[in-house]
Scaffold this active site. Sequence first.
Site, PDB file in Angstrom:
ATOM      1  CB  CYS A  69      -2.306 -28.807   7.893  1.00 54.42           C
ATOM      2  SG  CYS A  69      -3.902 -29.448   7.339  1.00 54.42           S
ATOM      3  CG  HIS A 108      -1.448 -31.312   3.955  1.00 49.13           C
ATOM      4  ND1 HIS A 108      -1.302 -30.906   5.261  1.00 49.13           N
ATOM      5  CD2 HIS A 108      -0.393 -30.788   3.270  1.00 49.13           C
ATOM      6  CE1 HIS A 108      -0.195 -30.190   5.369  1.00 49.13           C
ATOM      7  NE2 HIS A 108       0.361 -30.095   4.184  1.00 49.13           N
ATOM      8  CG  ASP A 125       2.837 -27.775   4.177  1.00 44.71           C
ATOM      9  OD1 ASP A 125       2.258 -27.366   5.192  1.00 44.71           O
ATOM     10  OD2 ASP A 125       2.732 -28.942   3.760  1.00 44.71           O
TER      11      ASP A 125
END
Length: 274
Positions: A69, A108, A125
Site C-alpha cells: 500500500c 494502511h 486507494d
Amino acid sequence: MTLDLDAYLARIGWTGERRPTAEVLRSVHRAHLLGIPFENLDPVLGRAPSLALPDLEAKLVRGTRGGYCYEHNTLFAAALTALGFRVTLLTARVLVGAEPGDVRPRTHMLMLTEVPGEQVPWVTDVGFGSIGSLLEPLPLLADEELRDAPRRHRLVHAPHDGPLELWKLQANLPGAADGGWEDQYAFTVEPFQAPDYEVINWHVATNPRSPFSRDLYVQRTTGGAHLSLTGRRLTETAADGTRKERELADEDEVLRVLADDFGVRLPEGTRLPG
C-alpha cells in the site's frame, strides 16, 4: 524528483486528456488497479521497500514488480498531483479478518483527493491488497453506494471516542448474500505525512510478528477475475464470485506463477524463504 508522468501512464495503459476531473480520477484509478499488481516480496525477502519516488518509479513503473500500500499510494499520489489534483494522505485500521473487539494499529495508507470545483473529496486507494479493494474512488459521503463493477462499496459512520468522525469502508462482493456488506477498514481524515509512513513501513516490513514479513501476499485484478496468492495457495475469483483454488507444488512453480499470472518477475537466482 518529479514523477515521469508519461512513463507512469504508459505503465498503466491510460490515455486521455490530462485534466483534474472526476472522470479522469475514476479512470486513472481503475487503470492503476488493473495495471500494477500488489505484492510484498521485499519484506518476505528480508528488506523494507524504499518509498523514495525514484525507487518507486524504478520498481513499479519501469520494472517488472508491484508493491504494497505505501508504495502504490505514494506513487499514485505523485501521479494525481502531477495531473492537478490535491491529495491528503491518511491511514486506516484494517478490519478484514478482525475479531470483535480487536484494535489493530493504523497500518494502511489511503488518501483523499480533491477535484477542482467539487465540494466533496474522494476516497482514493490503489494499494489495498484484498479482493474488497476499491476499483474506483468514491465520494466521502455516508451510505451512498458505489457500483465499481463487479464490486460494490459504501462508506458508513461508526461510533468511537475520538473527536473526528470515524468512517468505515465496506464492500459487497460478487456472490455475497443480500445485505452481505463486509468491513474493509476504518479511518479518520487526520492528515499524515511522509515521515509517518516511513515509520509504519519499517514496522510492517521488518517486525517478525508482522504478517507481511512472514508470508507471501500477491494480488492482481484483471478485467474478469481476481487472482490471489497467499503462501502457495493460488485463488482465482471470477466476476460472478465463483472460486477456484489450488496449492502450488514448490518454489519453482511459485516463481513461474508470479511471472506468468501476476506479471511479477524477480532477478535471476532469487530464492524465496520457506
